[in-house]
Scaffold this active site. Structure first.
Site, PDB file in Angstrom:
ATOM      1  N   ALA A 103       0.757  -1.250   0.000  1.00  0.00           N
ATOM      2  CA  ALA A 103       0.000   0.000   0.000  1.00  0.00           C
ATOM      3  C   ALA A 103       0.791   1.306   0.000  1.00  0.00           C
ATOM      4  CB  ALA A 103      -0.952   0.004   1.194  1.00  0.00           C
ATOM      5  N   PRO A 105       3.182   4.483  -0.881  1.00  0.00           N
ATOM      6  CA  PRO A 105       2.835   5.540   0.073  1.00  0.00           C
ATOM      7  C   PRO A 105       1.333   5.738   0.312  1.00  0.00           C
ATOM      8  CG  PRO A 105       3.502   6.511  -2.005  1.00  0.00           C
ATOM      9  CD  PRO A 105       3.734   5.028  -2.137  1.00  0.00           C
ATOM     10  N   GLY A 107      -1.366   6.384  -2.237  1.00  0.00           N
ATOM     11  CA  GLY A 107      -2.233   7.100  -3.185  1.00  0.00           C
ATOM     12  C   GLY A 107      -3.439   6.265  -3.609  1.00  0.00           C
ATOM     13  N   LYS A 108      -3.201   4.982  -3.855  1.00  0.00           N
ATOM     14  CA  LYS A 108      -4.319   4.128  -4.288  1.00  0.00           C
ATOM     15  C   LYS A 108      -5.198   3.770  -3.099  1.00  0.00           C
ATOM     16  CE  LYS A 108      -1.816   2.329  -8.290  1.00  0.00           C
ATOM     17  NZ  LYS A 108      -0.433   2.692  -7.922  1.00  0.00           N
ATOM     18  N   GLU A 126       1.657  -3.047   4.297  1.00  0.00           N
ATOM     19  CA  GLU A 126       2.950  -2.612   3.751  1.00  0.00           C
ATOM     20  C   GLU A 126       4.044  -3.303   4.559  1.00  0.00           C
ATOM     21  OE1 GLU A 126       4.352  -0.746   1.186  1.00  0.00           O
ATOM     22  OE2 GLU A 126       6.172  -1.388   2.229  1.00  0.00           O
ATOM     23  N   ASP A 157       4.146  -9.600   5.325  1.00  0.00           N
ATOM     24  CA  ASP A 157       4.531  -9.965   3.965  1.00  0.00           C
ATOM     25  C   ASP A 157       3.234 -10.390   3.270  1.00  0.00           C
ATOM     26  OD1 ASP A 157       5.377 -11.181   1.652  1.00  0.00           O
ATOM     27  OD2 ASP A 157       7.114 -12.136   2.593  1.00  0.00           O
ATOM     28  N   ASP A 175      -0.907  -3.874  -5.969  1.00  0.00           N
ATOM     29  CA  ASP A 175      -0.056  -2.953  -6.725  1.00  0.00           C
ATOM     30  C   ASP A 175       1.377  -3.392  -6.402  1.00  0.00           C
ATOM     31  OD1 ASP A 175       0.503  -0.706  -8.329  1.00  0.00           O
ATOM     32  OD2 ASP A 175       0.740   0.575  -6.565  1.00  0.00           O
ATOM     33  N   CYS A 228       4.097  -0.625 -12.151  1.00  0.00           N
ATOM     34  CA  CYS A 228       4.549   0.509 -12.968  1.00  0.00           C
ATOM     35  C   CYS A 228       5.761   0.057 -13.768  1.00  0.00           C
ATOM     36  CB  CYS A 228       4.824   1.748 -12.122  1.00  0.00           C
ATOM     37  SG  CYS A 228       5.966   1.479 -10.791  1.00  0.00           S
TER      38      CYS A 228
HETATM   39  C1  LIG Z   1       4.417  -0.117  -6.105  1.00  0.00           C
HETATM   40  S1  LIG Z   1       4.615   0.190  -4.433  1.00  0.00           S
HETATM   41  C2  LIG Z   1       2.961   0.507  -3.906  1.00  0.00           C
HETATM   42  C3  LIG Z   1       2.442   1.875  -4.240  1.00  0.00           C
HETATM   43  C4  LIG Z   1       1.101   2.159  -3.606  1.00  0.00           C
HETATM   44  N1  LIG Z   1       0.134   1.134  -3.948  1.00  0.00           N
HETATM   45  C5  LIG Z   1       0.528   3.514  -3.990  1.00  0.00           C
HETATM   46  O1  LIG Z   1      -0.231   3.591  -4.960  1.00  0.00           O
HETATM   47  O2  LIG Z   1       0.862   4.504  -3.336  1.00  0.00           O
HETATM   48  C6  LIG Z   1       4.873  -1.413  -3.795  1.00  0.00           C
HETATM   49  C7  LIG Z   1       4.983  -1.475  -2.290  1.00  0.00           C
HETATM   50  O3  LIG Z   1       4.989  -2.846  -1.888  1.00  0.00           O
HETATM   51  C8  LIG Z   1       5.835  -3.006  -0.777  1.00  0.00           C
HETATM   52  N2  LIG Z   1       6.162  -4.454  -0.733  1.00  0.00           N
HETATM   53  C9  LIG Z   1       7.192  -5.091  -1.350  1.00  0.00           C
HETATM   54  N3  LIG Z   1       7.134  -6.405  -1.109  1.00  0.00           N
HETATM   55  C10 LIG Z   1       6.041  -6.615  -0.336  1.00  0.00           C
HETATM   56  C11 LIG Z   1       5.466  -7.775   0.255  1.00  0.00           C
HETATM   57  N4  LIG Z   1       5.993  -8.989   0.059  1.00  0.00           N
HETATM   58  N5  LIG Z   1       4.356  -7.633   1.028  1.00  0.00           N
HETATM   59  C12 LIG Z   1       3.812  -6.401   1.210  1.00  0.00           C
HETATM   60  N6  LIG Z   1       4.319  -5.258   0.681  1.00  0.00           N
HETATM   61  C13 LIG Z   1       5.415  -5.371  -0.073  1.00  0.00           C
HETATM   62  C14 LIG Z   1       6.991  -2.082  -1.080  1.00  0.00           C
HETATM   63  O4  LIG Z   1       7.687  -1.750   0.102  1.00  0.00           O
HETATM   64  C15 LIG Z   1       6.278  -0.891  -1.721  1.00  0.00           C
HETATM   65  O5  LIG Z   1       5.971   0.068  -0.752  1.00  0.00           O
END
Ligand SMILES: C[S@@+](CC[C@H](N)C(=O)[O-])C[C@H]1O[C@@H](n2cnc3c(N)ncnc32)[C@H](O)[C@@H]1O
Length: 288
Positions: A103, A105, A107-108, A126, A157, A175, A228
């Site tokens: 989740a 930062p 925005g979604k 997160e 996780d 995401d 992205c």
């Molecule tokens: C693409 S960013 C998310 C952006 C967010 N959805 C937004 O729109 O603001 C992906 C996020 O997933 C987190 N992440 C990475 N591996 C993960 C996992 N196994 N479980 C949960 N979160 C994870 C990362 O730390 C990162 O903050």
């Protein structure tokens, strides 16, 4: 034989994929991404005309006043249009129990939260403790107090949701962590670390998270998968794999195409040479 640099491998890989279009995509990635101000809850203090093709979104001009001293909240969240369209493609009903699996930062998450009524609940998950701090701040700064009480920040996780919360959520946004090539082209040190192996490793993580989301969503529930990334390995190929391996458990359930989105085999993508934002890929699945 001299070893190829990460940036050379990156260029070779994507020019093979995107052919004559690659140069214009690369140049567009180097430019600033087009951002908009998405209205959160109340009408802003000094609002200009909305963007025609993006509901409740405004150009980033001098008129936009983000902070509202009366409500002590930010009236707008600044983000790219592709992320807004992707998050809005998850159909959320007012009383739903929704999971935003990755989740920060946030925005979604703000978009999902706004779709909820008083009976709804949103879990914003997160894994990174530092990024959870940012997520909490974004929610606090943009969401009215009553709704904040319906939002819960989790730090697991995402892979664990499937086992720990089977058939639990009405809908899930995944995401996923991804290559983020726009970020890479602006960070030479990161770009030097690029390899095809790295995008394959991320694709394996994304597939694992998607399988976890499939277990955790209720039957008939939707999963919105987004990245992205420009790499089909992290996009269509992840969807293709789950559709072929779990065809008895889910099917594709694509929303209507947004006029600026390009159709891919299993989803949609926004490419920066075409719309000055992105890359952003998304696909929607429904559990049977
Ligand atoms: C693409 S960013 C998310 C952006 C967010 N959805 C937004 O729109 O603001 C992906 C996020 O997933 C987190 N992440 C990475 N591996 C993960 C996992 N196994 N479980 C949960 N979160 C994870 C990362 O730390 C990162 O903050």
């Amino acid at each position: 034989m001299t070893k190829k640099s990460g940036s050379a491998k990156f260029n070779q890989y994507f020019s093979q994929l995107y052919q004559a279009r690659w140069d214009s995509i690369l140049n567009a990635l180097k430019d600033d991404e087009r951002m908009v101000a998405r209205r959160c809850f109340s009408r802003g203090l000094n609002e200009s005309s909305p963007i025609e093709w993006l509901e409740d979104c405004y150009p980033l001009d001098d008129q936009i006043q983000i902070y509202n001293p009366i409500t002590k909240l930010n009236d707008y969240y600044i983000m790219n249009p592709g992320s807004i369209i992707a998050a809005r493609s998850l159909e959320v009903s007012q009383s739903d129990f929704v999971l935003d699996m990755c989740a920060s930062p946030g925005g979604k998450s703000l978009i999902l939260a706004q779709a909820l009524g008083p009976e709804g609940t949103l879990w914003c998950n997160e894994i990174s403790a530092n990024r959870r701090v940012k997520l909490k701040t974004v929610i606090k700064q943009h969401i009215v107090q009553d709704l904040q009480n319906q939002i819960f920040i989790k730090g697991k996780d995402g892979i664990k949701y499937g086992i720990q919360y089977p058939n639990t959520f009405d809908s899930i946004l995944l995401d996923a962590p991804c290559s983020g090539e726009r970020h890479l082209v602006h960070n030479p040190k990161e770009l030097e670390k690029w390899s095809e192996k790295r995008t394959k490793r991320l694709a394996a993580i994304q597939y694992g998270l998607l399988c976890s989301a499939l277990l955790a969503v209720k039957p008939k529930g939707q999963i919105l998968y987004s990245t992205c990334s420009l790499s089909p390995l992290e996009n269509d190929k992840v969807i293709e794999k789950i559709l072929s391996k779990k065809s008895d458990q889910l099917k594709l359930d694509l929303p209507e195409r947004h006029p600026m989105a390009e159709k891919t085999e299993y989803g949609f993508q926004f490419l920066p040479d075409h719309c000055q934002f992105g890359p952003m890929y998304f696909s929607r699945l429904v559990k049977l």
